[in-house]
Design a protein around this motif. Sequence first.
Motif, PDB file in Angstrom:
ATOM      1  N   GLY A 143      33.782  -0.499 -14.932  1.00 46.63           N
ATOM      2  CA  GLY A 143      34.958  -0.455 -14.069  1.00 46.63           C
ATOM      3  C   GLY A 143      34.815  -1.311 -12.826  1.00 46.63           C
ATOM      4  O   GLY A 143      35.668  -2.112 -12.515  1.00 46.63           O
ATOM      5  N   GLN A 144      33.747  -1.137 -12.110  1.00 47.84           N
ATOM      6  CA  GLN A 144      33.493  -1.883 -10.878  1.00 47.84           C
ATOM      7  C   GLN A 144      31.981  -1.902 -10.663  1.00 47.84           C
ATOM      8  O   GLN A 144      31.325  -0.880 -10.846  1.00 47.84           O
ATOM      9  N   CYS A 145      31.432  -3.057 -10.322  1.00 53.94           N
ATOM     10  CA  CYS A 145      29.982  -3.098 -10.123  1.00 53.94           C
ATOM     11  C   CYS A 145      29.549  -4.282  -9.276  1.00 53.94           C
ATOM     12  O   CYS A 145      30.302  -5.230  -9.066  1.00 53.94           O
ATOM     13  N   SER A 146      28.325  -4.190  -8.824  1.00 54.92           N
ATOM     14  CA  SER A 146      27.733  -5.240  -8.001  1.00 54.92           C
ATOM     15  C   SER A 146      27.108  -6.301  -8.908  1.00 54.92           C
ATOM     16  O   SER A 146      26.940  -6.088 -10.113  1.00 54.92           O
TER      17      SER A 146
ATOM     18  N   ARG B 114      24.001  -7.065  -8.846  1.00 54.58           N
ATOM     19  CA  ARG B 114      22.752  -6.460  -9.320  1.00 54.58           C
ATOM     20  C   ARG B 114      23.007  -5.583 -10.538  1.00 54.58           C
ATOM     21  O   ARG B 114      22.249  -5.625 -11.510  1.00 54.58           O
ATOM     22  N   ASP B 115      24.083  -4.778 -10.516  1.00 58.68           N
ATOM     23  CA  ASP B 115      24.427  -3.931 -11.669  1.00 58.68           C
ATOM     24  C   ASP B 115      24.612  -4.789 -12.926  1.00 58.68           C
ATOM     25  O   ASP B 115      24.089  -4.471 -13.990  1.00 58.68           O
ATOM     26  N   VAL B 116      25.371  -5.856 -12.780  1.00 57.96           N
ATOM     27  CA  VAL B 116      25.632  -6.747 -13.914  1.00 57.96           C
ATOM     28  C   VAL B 116      24.339  -7.386 -14.381  1.00 57.96           C
ATOM     29  O   VAL B 116      24.027  -7.404 -15.579  1.00 57.96           O
ATOM     30  N   HIS B 117      23.564  -7.906 -13.443  1.00 59.54           N
ATOM     31  CA  HIS B 117      22.318  -8.593 -13.779  1.00 59.54           C
ATOM     32  C   HIS B 117      21.360  -7.659 -14.533  1.00 59.54           C
ATOM     33  O   HIS B 117      20.767  -8.050 -15.546  1.00 59.54           O
ATOM     34  N   GLU B 118      21.217  -6.434 -14.057  1.00 62.42           N
ATOM     35  CA  GLU B 118      20.308  -5.479 -14.704  1.00 62.42           C
ATOM     36  C   GLU B 118      20.742  -5.185 -16.136  1.00 62.42           C
ATOM     37  O   GLU B 118      19.899  -4.978 -17.014  1.00 62.42           O
ATOM     38  N   GLU B 119      22.023  -5.174 -16.379  1.00 62.41           N
ATOM     39  CA  GLU B 119      22.527  -4.949 -17.737  1.00 62.41           C
ATOM     40  C   GLU B 119      22.292  -6.177 -18.618  1.00 62.41           C
ATOM     41  O   GLU B 119      21.900  -6.055 -19.778  1.00 62.41           O
ATOM     42  N   LEU B 120      22.517  -7.363 -18.074  1.00 60.58           N
ATOM     43  CA  LEU B 120      22.343  -8.598 -18.846  1.00 60.58           C
ATOM     44  C   LEU B 120      20.898  -8.818 -19.280  1.00 60.58           C
ATOM     45  O   LEU B 120      20.658  -9.269 -20.402  1.00 60.58           O
TER      46      LEU B 120
ATOM     47  N   TYR C 237      18.767 -13.865 -11.597  1.00 60.89           N
ATOM     48  CA  TYR C 237      19.718 -13.204 -10.703  1.00 60.89           C
ATOM     49  C   TYR C 237      20.656 -14.217 -10.050  1.00 60.89           C
ATOM     50  O   TYR C 237      21.859 -13.994  -9.984  1.00 60.89           O
ATOM     51  N   THR C 238      20.109 -15.336  -9.576  1.00 64.69           N
ATOM     52  CA  THR C 238      20.952 -16.323  -8.899  1.00 64.69           C
ATOM     53  C   THR C 238      21.974 -16.936  -9.853  1.00 64.69           C
ATOM     54  O   THR C 238      23.081 -17.274  -9.442  1.00 64.69           O
ATOM     55  N   THR C 239      21.621 -17.056 -11.124  1.00 69.01           N
ATOM     56  CA  THR C 239      22.574 -17.560 -12.127  1.00 69.01           C
ATOM     57  C   THR C 239      23.718 -16.572 -12.301  1.00 69.01           C
ATOM     58  O   THR C 239      24.891 -16.957 -12.344  1.00 69.01           O
ATOM     59  N   THR C 240      23.378 -15.289 -12.390  1.00 67.04           N
ATOM     60  CA  THR C 240      24.410 -14.248 -12.514  1.00 67.04           C
ATOM     61  C   THR C 240      25.318 -14.268 -11.288  1.00 67.04           C
ATOM     62  O   THR C 240      26.543 -14.221 -11.413  1.00 67.04           O
ATOM     63  N   LEU C 241      24.718 -14.357 -10.104  1.00 71.55           N
ATOM     64  CA  LEU C 241      25.486 -14.416  -8.855  1.00 71.55           C
ATOM     65  C   LEU C 241      26.444 -15.607  -8.863  1.00 71.55           C
ATOM     66  O   LEU C 241      27.634 -15.464  -8.563  1.00 71.55           O
TER      67      LEU C 241
END
Length: 124
Positions: free
Chosen positions: A20-23, A25-31, A39-43
């Motif tokens: 629903g909504q995430c930071s 970091r949340d997305v990166h940890e899942e990926l 992390y910087t690529t995800t950002l």
Amino acid sequence: MDLKPTESELEILQVIWKRGQCSVRDVHEELVKNKEAGYTTTLKLMQIMHEKGLVERDTNAKTHLYKALISRERAQQGALDKIISTVFKGSTSDLVIQALGQHRASKDEIDAIKSFLDQFEGRD
């Protein structure tokens, strides 16, 4: 505007749709559970997605939270349209035949497909 997320953007959207909504970091940890990702690529990808209008960013808190601005259905439709037009040269029947020939559908899925086709034929 016709939004067409890239494959990497779709992976990020999958996480956001699920939560629903995430930071970032949340997305990166899942990926990183399924693939190598920095992390910087995800950002950077999420910043680009914000610029493209795929996600919105809430900057009220210290940690920025992202929310999808494109629905799962709209993204799926866009991806499917692209696949049909490029890979299957516009042939939906070739797509369906390939999908059913390569991936085993359950009885329930086959029944749902039959039901959909019956409804589709009744539209005339």
